[in-house]
Scaffold this motif. Structure first.
Motif, PDB file in Angstrom:
ATOM      1  N   THR A 224       2.839  -5.527   5.205  1.00 13.04           N
ATOM      2  CA  THR A 224       1.945  -5.806   4.077  1.00 13.04           C
ATOM      3  C   THR A 224       1.075  -4.599   3.746  1.00 13.04           C
ATOM      4  OG1 THR A 224       0.298  -6.759   5.586  1.00 13.04           O
ATOM      5  CG2 THR A 224       1.878  -8.274   4.580  1.00 13.04           C
ATOM      6  N   ALA A 225       0.729  -3.815   4.764  1.00  9.03           N
ATOM      7  CA  ALA A 225      -0.116  -2.639   4.536  1.00  9.03           C
ATOM      8  C   ALA A 225       0.558  -1.633   3.608  1.00  9.03           C
ATOM      9  CB  ALA A 225      -0.468  -1.972   5.862  1.00  9.03           C
ATOM     10  N   TYR A 226       1.886  -1.626   3.586  1.00  8.58           N
ATOM     11  CA  TYR A 226       2.583  -0.690   2.697  1.00  8.58           C
ATOM     12  C   TYR A 226       2.216  -0.963   1.239  1.00  8.58           C
ATOM     13  CZ  TYR A 226       6.111   1.288  -0.302  1.00  8.58           C
ATOM     14  OH  TYR A 226       6.725   1.959  -1.333  1.00  8.58           O
ATOM     15  N   TYR A 227       2.238  -2.228   0.827  1.00 11.61           N
ATOM     16  CA  TYR A 227       1.937  -2.577  -0.558  1.00 11.61           C
ATOM     17  C   TYR A 227       0.461  -2.349  -0.881  1.00 11.61           C
ATOM     18  CZ  TYR A 227       6.584  -4.608  -0.306  1.00 11.61           C
ATOM     19  OH  TYR A 227       7.932  -4.783  -0.131  1.00 11.61           O
ATOM     20  N   GLU A 228      -0.393  -2.614   0.082  1.00  9.25           N
ATOM     21  CA  GLU A 228      -1.825  -2.354  -0.115  1.00  9.25           C
ATOM     22  C   GLU A 228      -2.078  -0.867  -0.328  1.00  9.25           C
ATOM     23  OE1 GLU A 228      -3.405  -3.943   3.493  1.00  9.25           O
ATOM     24  OE2 GLU A 228      -2.449  -5.899   3.160  1.00  9.25           O
ATOM     25  N   GLU A 229      -1.446  -0.042   0.482  1.00  9.89           N
ATOM     26  CA  GLU A 229      -1.619   1.411   0.366  1.00  9.89           C
ATOM     27  C   GLU A 229      -0.950   1.951  -0.891  1.00  9.89           C
ATOM     28  OE1 GLU A 229       0.054   2.645   4.033  1.00  9.89           O
ATOM     29  OE2 GLU A 229      -1.607   1.827   5.239  1.00  9.89           O
ATOM     30  N   LEU A 230       0.195   1.358  -1.279  1.00 14.72           N
ATOM     31  CA  LEU A 230       0.865   1.790  -2.503  1.00 14.72           C
ATOM     32  C   LEU A 230      -0.036   1.559  -3.709  1.00 14.72           C
ATOM     33  CD1 LEU A 230       3.422   2.806  -3.978  1.00 14.72           C
ATOM     34  CD2 LEU A 230       4.210   0.414  -4.054  1.00 14.72           C
ATOM     35  N   ALA A 231      -0.704   0.421  -3.746  1.00 14.10           N
ATOM     36  CA  ALA A 231      -1.626   0.131  -4.854  1.00 14.10           C
ATOM     37  C   ALA A 231      -2.705   1.204  -4.938  1.00 14.10           C
ATOM     38  CB  ALA A 231      -2.250  -1.245  -4.670  1.00 14.10           C
ATOM     39  N   ALA A 232      -3.257   1.583  -3.806  1.00 10.57           N
ATOM     40  CA  ALA A 232      -4.303   2.609  -3.802  1.00 10.57           C
ATOM     41  C   ALA A 232      -3.749   3.948  -4.260  1.00 10.57           C
ATOM     42  CB  ALA A 232      -4.908   2.723  -2.406  1.00 10.57           C
ATOM     43  N   ARG A 233      -2.562   4.316  -3.774  1.00 12.29           N
ATOM     44  CA  ARG A 233      -1.968   5.610  -4.148  1.00 12.29           C
ATOM     45  C   ARG A 233      -1.629   5.676  -5.630  1.00 12.29           C
ATOM     46  NH1 ARG A 233       1.271   4.775   0.484  1.00 12.29           N
ATOM     47  NH2 ARG A 233       3.132   4.600  -0.848  1.00 12.29           N
ATOM     48  N   CYS A 234      -1.332   4.519  -6.209  1.00 10.75           N
ATOM     49  CA  CYS A 234      -0.960   4.485  -7.629  1.00 10.75           C
ATOM     50  C   CYS A 234      -2.163   4.326  -8.549  1.00 10.75           C
ATOM     51  CB  CYS A 234       0.045   3.356  -7.875  1.00 10.75           C
ATOM     52  SG  CYS A 234       1.667   3.643  -7.116  1.00 10.75           S
ATOM     53  N   GLY A 235      -3.363   4.274  -7.969  1.00 13.19           N
ATOM     54  CA  GLY A 235      -4.565   4.252  -8.802  1.00 13.19           C
ATOM     55  C   GLY A 235      -5.278   2.937  -8.897  1.00 13.19           C
ATOM     56  N   TRP A 236      -4.892   1.944  -8.051  1.00 15.03           N
ATOM     57  CA  TRP A 236      -5.543   0.638  -8.080  1.00 15.03           C
ATOM     58  C   TRP A 236      -6.083   0.284  -6.695  1.00 15.03           C
ATOM     59  CZ3 TRP A 236      -0.386   0.655 -10.301  1.00 15.03           C
ATOM     60  CH2 TRP A 236      -0.381   0.730 -11.694  1.00 15.03           C
ATOM     61  N   PRO A 237      -7.051   1.026  -6.176  1.00 13.23           N
ATOM     62  CA  PRO A 237      -7.561   0.750  -4.821  1.00 13.23           C
ATOM     63  C   PRO A 237      -8.185  -0.631  -4.689  1.00 13.23           C
ATOM     64  CG  PRO A 237      -8.979   2.315  -5.974  1.00 13.23           C
ATOM     65  CD  PRO A 237      -7.737   2.178  -6.801  1.00 13.23           C
ATOM     66  N   THR A 238      -8.853  -1.108  -5.744  1.00  6.57           N
ATOM     67  CA  THR A 238      -9.443  -2.445  -5.681  1.00  6.57           C
ATOM     68  C   THR A 238      -8.368  -3.503  -5.528  1.00  6.57           C
ATOM     69  OG1 THR A 238     -11.336  -1.760  -7.026  1.00  6.57           O
ATOM     70  CG2 THR A 238     -10.887  -4.123  -6.881  1.00  6.57           C
ATOM     71  N   PHE A 239      -7.273  -3.323  -6.247  1.00  7.64           N
ATOM     72  CA  PHE A 239      -6.172  -4.275  -6.128  1.00  7.64           C
ATOM     73  C   PHE A 239      -5.573  -4.230  -4.721  1.00  7.64           C
ATOM     74  CE2 PHE A 239      -1.562  -5.323  -6.772  1.00  7.64           C
ATOM     75  CZ  PHE A 239      -1.749  -6.683  -6.911  1.00  7.64           C
TER      76      PHE A 239
END
Length: 358
Positions: A224-239
Motif C-alpha cells: 500500500t505504501a507504493y501507491y501512497e508514495e506514488l501520489a506524493a511523487r506525482c504532486g498529490w502528497p495530501t492524497f
C-alpha cells in the motif's frame, strides 16, 4: 417486482427502482433508451450464479457494473457494460461499438461530436490491427451517466492491454496529448513506468462540455505504501496521506501484506492531469460482501461521508441480505481525489446476488 429470467430484465428493474432516488424520473425515457441500446444484446443472458468467460468486467464473467461516487456534488446514476452479442468477434464488437457511440451521442444531444470521436476511436483502436483483434478480454466497453439538470454523459472505455508494452505506453501518451495533457502525463509515466502497466483509457463525452479522459494502470503485489508514495511523487502528497487512512480502515491488519490486483488511474481535464484514484479488486482483497459493507461503513463514517446512497444501492442489489461467503456484488472499490476533495468509489456487479425480482 415479479421474478425475471434474463439478466437484461433484472438490471432494467434495478435501474427503474433507482431513478426516483437520483432525481431522474423525468429522464426515465432517455435512461431507458440508452440502457436498451447498450444492453439489449449483451445482457440477453440467463440469470445464473456465474457466466465464465463472458466478460472481464467482473470476476464471475458478468458483463455489467453500476458505479457510485461519494460524496458527489451532483449524484449520478452510472453504469458500464459490454455491448453487442456475447458471442461476437472483436472485429464485430468494435463495429457495433462505433454504431452505438454514434447513436448515443445523438440521443444525448451531441451529434456534433460524432465525427471527431469516430476518428479518435479509429486512431487508438484501429479496427484492422492484428494485435487488437487478437487481444484477450475484449476491446471496448461503453457506459453512461445521468444526473438531474445535467446532460447525459457517454463513457468509452478501451482496453490498453494489447501489443508490445512500449506501444501500450505510447498509446497512453498519445491519448493524453489528444486531451492536451501531454506534459502532465509525462511526469506520471516517468514515475509509474517501472512498476505499473497500461490497463485502459476512457473518454467521457456530453453535450455542452469539453471531453475529459482517464488513463488506467494496473498493479499486482504492490505494498500500500507504493501507491501512497506514488501520489506524493506525482504532486498529490495530501492524497497520499488520505490513501494511507483509507487502506488502514479497509484492509486493517492486511496493510502489512502486498495488495493483489489494484487499478491506479489518472484523470485529464482541461489539458491538465487533475486527479488520481486507487481501486482494489474486492474479490481479491476481501472475504465477503458483508465484510466489505462493514468496513466501508466504518470508512465512510471516518471520512465524514453520508452512507445512505451506498446502503441504498447495496440493499437493492442484494435484496437486503449481503453475502457472508464471498465478495461478489462489490467488484472494485477505492479512493480518489476530485476538485481537491477525497472521494470514495464503488463498482457493483448486479448479477452476483438475488435482489428484487428473484
Amino acid at each position: 417486482m415479479d421474478a425475471v429470467d434474463s439478466l437484461y430484465d433484472h438490471v432494467r428493474q434495478q435501474i427503474t427502482a433507482l431513478l426516483p432516488a437520483y432525481g431522474l424520473s423525468t429522464a426515465a425515457s432517455t435512461v431507458a433508451a440508452a440502457y436498451e441500446l447498450l444492453c439489449k444484446e449483451s445482457l440477453a443472458l440467463p440469470r445464473v450464479p456465474a457466466l465464465p468467460g463472458r466478460s472481464r468486467l467482473n470476476a464471475d464473467g458478468s458483463p455489467f457494473q453500476f458505479a457510485l461516487t461519494l460524496p458527489h456534488r451532483v449524484p449520478a446514476l452510472q453504469f458500464l457494460t459490454e455491448t453487442g452479442s456475447p458471442d461476437a468477434t472483436t472485429a464485430a464488437g468494435l463495429a457495433d461499438a462505433h454504431d452505438k457511440v454514434r447513436r448515443l451521442l445523438t440521443l444525448f444531444g451531441a451529434p456534433d461530436q460524432v465525427a471527431q470521436t469516430t476518428a479518435w476511436l479509429e486512431d487508438v483502436a484501429p479496427r484492422r490491427d492484428v494485435d487488437l483483434l487478437g487481444a484477450e478480454g475484449g476491446a471496448i466497453w461503453l457506459g453512461a451517466a445521468f444526473a438531474p439538470e445535467h446532460s447525459p454523459k457517454l463513457k468509452i472505455y478501451l482496453n490498453a492491454k494489447w501489443g508490445q508494452v512500449a506501444a501500450r505506453w505510447s498509446r497512453t501518451a498519445s491519448f493524453a496529448a489528444h486531451l492536451g495533457g501531454a506534459q502532465g502525463w509525462k511526469l506520471i509515466q516517468t514515475q509509474a513506468f517501472a512498476e505499473l502497466e497500461p490497463l485502459g483509457i476512457a473518454l467521457v463525452l456530453g453535450a455542452g462540455s469539453a471531453p475529459r479522459g482517464r488513463i488506467y494502470l494496473s498493479g499486482y503485489g504492490k505494498p500500500t505504501a507504493y501507491y501512497e508514495e506514488l501520489a506524493a511523487r506525482c504532486g498529490w502528497p495530501t492524497f497520499g496521506v488520505q490513501l494511507q487512512s483509507y487502506f488502514r480502515a479497509m484492509l486493517r491488519d492486511d496493510c502489512r501484506y502486498p495488495t493483489r490486483s489494484a487499478v491506479c488511474s489518472f484523470g485529464i481535464r482541461g489539458g491538465v492531469v487533475v486527479d488520481m484514484k486507487v481501486e482494489l479488486c474486492a474479490h481479491c482483497a476481501f472475504d465477503s460482501d458483508v465484510d466489505v459493507r462493514d468496513r466501508s461503513l466504518c470508512w465512510l463514517r471516518e471520512a465524514g461521508t453520508e452512507q445512505a446512497r451506498y446502503l441504498q444501492m447495496l440493499d437493492l442489489l442484494t435484496g437486503g441480505t449481503a453475502d457472508s461467503r464471498a465478495a461478489g456484488v462489490h467488484a472494485y472499490l477505492g479512493l480518489g481525489s476530485q476538485h481537491g476533495q477525497q472521494i470514495t468509489t464503488f463498482y457493483f456487479n448486479p448479477a452476483a446476488a438475488g435482489g428484487p425480482g428473484v
